[in-house]
Design a protein around this motif. Structure first.
Motif, mmCIF file in Angstrom:
data_model
loop_
_atom_site.group_PDB
_atom_site.id
_atom_site.type_symbol
_atom_site.label_atom_id
_atom_site.label_comp_id
_atom_site.label_asym_id
_atom_site.label_seq_id
_atom_site.Cartn_x
_atom_site.Cartn_y
_atom_site.Cartn_z
ATOM 1 N N UNK A 43 0.839 -1.205 0.000
ATOM 2 C CA UNK A 43 0.000 0.000 0.000
ATOM 3 C C UNK A 43 0.873 1.254 0.000
ATOM 4 N N UNK A 44 0.429 2.242 -0.763
ATOM 5 C CA UNK A 44 1.120 3.540 -0.752
ATOM 6 C C UNK A 44 0.309 4.505 0.109
ATOM 7 N N UNK A 45 0.945 5.057 1.130
ATOM 8 C CA UNK A 45 0.298 6.055 1.997
ATOM 9 C C UNK A 45 0.706 7.431 1.476
ATOM 10 N N UNK A 46 -0.066 7.918 0.478
ATOM 11 C CA UNK A 46 0.327 9.134 -0.256
ATOM 12 C C UNK A 46 0.217 10.388 0.602
ATOM 13 N N UNK A 47 -0.815 10.449 1.451
ATOM 14 C CA UNK A 47 -0.964 11.570 2.398
ATOM 15 C C UNK A 47 -1.256 10.984 3.768
ATOM 16 N N UNK A 48 -0.511 11.438 4.770
ATOM 17 C CA UNK A 48 -0.663 10.876 6.115
ATOM 18 C C UNK A 48 -1.013 11.971 7.121
ATOM 19 N N UNK A 49 -2.321 12.041 7.456
ATOM 20 C CA UNK A 49 -2.810 12.957 8.495
ATOM 21 C C UNK A 49 -2.322 14.394 8.296
ATOM 22 N N UNK A 50 -2.655 14.945 7.128
ATOM 23 C CA UNK A 50 -2.239 16.314 6.794
ATOM 24 C C UNK A 50 -3.268 17.307 7.344
ATOM 25 N N UNK A 242 8.262 33.089 -4.914
ATOM 26 C CA UNK A 242 7.662 34.232 -5.598
ATOM 27 C C UNK A 242 6.191 34.434 -5.209
ATOM 28 N N UNK A 243 5.468 33.337 -4.943
ATOM 29 C CA UNK A 243 4.016 33.450 -4.782
ATOM 30 C C UNK A 243 3.496 33.363 -3.343
ATOM 31 N N UNK A 244 4.082 32.489 -2.536
ATOM 32 C CA UNK A 244 3.377 32.068 -1.313
ATOM 33 C C UNK A 244 3.668 32.944 -0.093
ATOM 34 N N UNK A 245 2.602 33.213 0.692
ATOM 35 C CA UNK A 245 2.751 33.906 1.982
ATOM 36 C C UNK A 245 3.266 32.924 3.034
ATOM 37 N N UNK A 246 2.615 31.756 3.064
ATOM 38 C CA UNK A 246 3.042 30.690 3.984
ATOM 39 C C UNK A 246 3.310 29.441 3.169
ATOM 40 N N UNK A 247 4.110 28.540 3.733
ATOM 41 C CA UNK A 247 4.501 27.338 2.989
ATOM 42 C C UNK A 247 4.462 26.107 3.884
ATOM 43 N N UNK A 248 4.007 25.013 3.260
ATOM 44 C CA UNK A 248 4.061 23.681 3.882
ATOM 45 C C UNK A 248 5.080 22.877 3.086
ATOM 46 N N UNK A 249 5.978 22.201 3.778
ATOM 47 C CA UNK A 249 6.947 21.338 3.090
ATOM 48 C C UNK A 249 6.528 19.890 3.330
ATOM 49 N N UNK A 250 6.382 19.121 2.245
ATOM 50 C CA UNK A 250 5.968 17.719 2.360
ATOM 51 C C UNK A 250 7.081 16.775 1.917
ATOM 52 N N UNK A 251 7.143 15.645 2.579
ATOM 53 C CA UNK A 251 8.094 14.593 2.208
ATOM 54 C C UNK A 251 7.458 13.249 2.565
ATOM 55 N N UNK A 252 7.436 12.328 1.602
ATOM 56 C CA UNK A 252 6.897 10.977 1.829
ATOM 57 C C UNK A 252 5.509 10.983 2.482
ATOM 58 N N UNK A 253 4.651 11.880 2.011
ATOM 59 C CA UNK A 253 3.260 11.881 2.481
ATOM 60 C C UNK A 253 3.011 12.611 3.779
ATOM 61 N N UNK A 254 4.047 13.247 4.342
ATOM 62 C CA UNK A 254 3.870 13.954 5.616
ATOM 63 C C UNK A 254 4.289 15.410 5.490
ATOM 64 N N UNK A 255 3.704 16.256 6.366
ATOM 65 C CA UNK A 255 4.182 17.635 6.486
ATOM 66 C C UNK A 255 5.374 17.608 7.431
#
Length: 281
Positions: A43-50, A242-255
């Motif tokens: 199974x691929x856990x593409x997004x984990x409790x974001x 250039x665009x974002x006020x705030x940013x989330x960095x994701x890696x392997x389905x997690x923030x």
């Protein structure tokens, strides 16, 4: 930036897996996955409790490498894919009281047609390439219940004025356009029903640098003019800078990190973010 108002969008513990999962991986215990993949059941856990908030008139950047789950996240929000678990609430839909992931398919269609606009990396996912550009905008307007042809044409021209698509090309099919022009038609179509939230998924990938710069300027300009909230997904930190006020960095389905964009660029905490920022210098 201090926010006193309610977020326009609240996402809580959004998860998306491809596969059924097993006892080993469904608990998401540290070490049970290889990156975001379960070696036991595949199974691929593409997004984990974001979880995150988006405020009115804000651009939120989501950055991460290919396979980090960032595109899956916006596709779950736009109902292109079904979230496995989690909640999302939109202030402009039933006053933020209803979890949009559990509403009926009819209500999801309403949210897609009125609340969200979506711009994909691949314009073929959004545009009918053999129809005229004006027909593409009309299609989105018709989906939202418009029937007056004259008004739809006026709205189409108004939108194409916004995105700087020349008058003599508006009856041409997007199949005859360059990548940058196709993105302009896609943006016009996404904005047709004045959605309060625009989702942009890797919209400059594959475009020449000068075209990229034009598209980014256009997005920034539209956001200022229309005070629309945006989620911008990219693997390219210079786009986010250039665009974002705030940013989330994701890696392997997690923030793995989130904060003001300037703060993340000046003082990245996580080794992966440090590496991203370093590659910009």
């Amino acid at each position: 930036m201090t926010h006193f108002e309610e977020p326009i969008l609240k996402v809580r513990e959004l998860s998306k897996k491809f596969g059924d999962g097993c006892d080993s991986c469904n608990s998401l215990i540290e070490g049970s996955l290889d990156r975001n993949y379960c070696p036991v059941c595949g199974t691929i856990h593409a997004c984990q409790k974001i979880s995150f908030d988006l405020y009115r008139g804000e651009i939120l950047g989501i950055v991460g490498e290919s396979g980090s789950g960032k595109s899956t996240l916006v596709r779950c929000l736009y109902f292109d894919q079904e979230a496995t678990a989690g909640n999302a609430y939109i202030k402009d839909y039933s006053d933020g009281q209803e979890n949009i992931f559990s509403v009926t398919s009819q209500k999801k269609r309403y949210i897609r047609d009125h609340i969200f606009g979506m711009v994909y990396q691949n314009p073929y996912l959004s545009l009918k390439m053999r129809f005229t550009s004006l027909s593409n905008v009309a299609e989105k307007l018709i989906a939202a219940g418009n029937r007056n042809v004259g008004k739809m044409l006026d709205r189409g021209h108004q939108l194409f004025d916004h995105v700087n698509l020349e008058g003599f090309r508006r009856k041409d099919a997007p199949a005859t356009f360059s990548g940058g022009m196709q993105q302009r038609v896609q943006i016009a179509k996404a904005l047709s029903n004045n959605p309060p939230i625009l989702l942009l998924d890797e919209v400059t990938t594959g475009l020449d640098l000068s075209v990229q710069a034009n598209v980014l300027d256009l997005i920034k300009e539209l956001q200022r003019e229309l005070e629309i909230s945006m989620i911008v997904v990219s693997h390219d930190l210079s786009v986010i800078r250039m665009l974002a006020d705030r940013t989330i960095v994701m890696l392997n389905g997690k923030v793995i990190e989130h904060g003001l964009t300037d703060q993340i660029l000046e003082d990245p905490q996580h080794p992966y973010t440090q590496q991203l920022v370093h590659s910009l210098l």
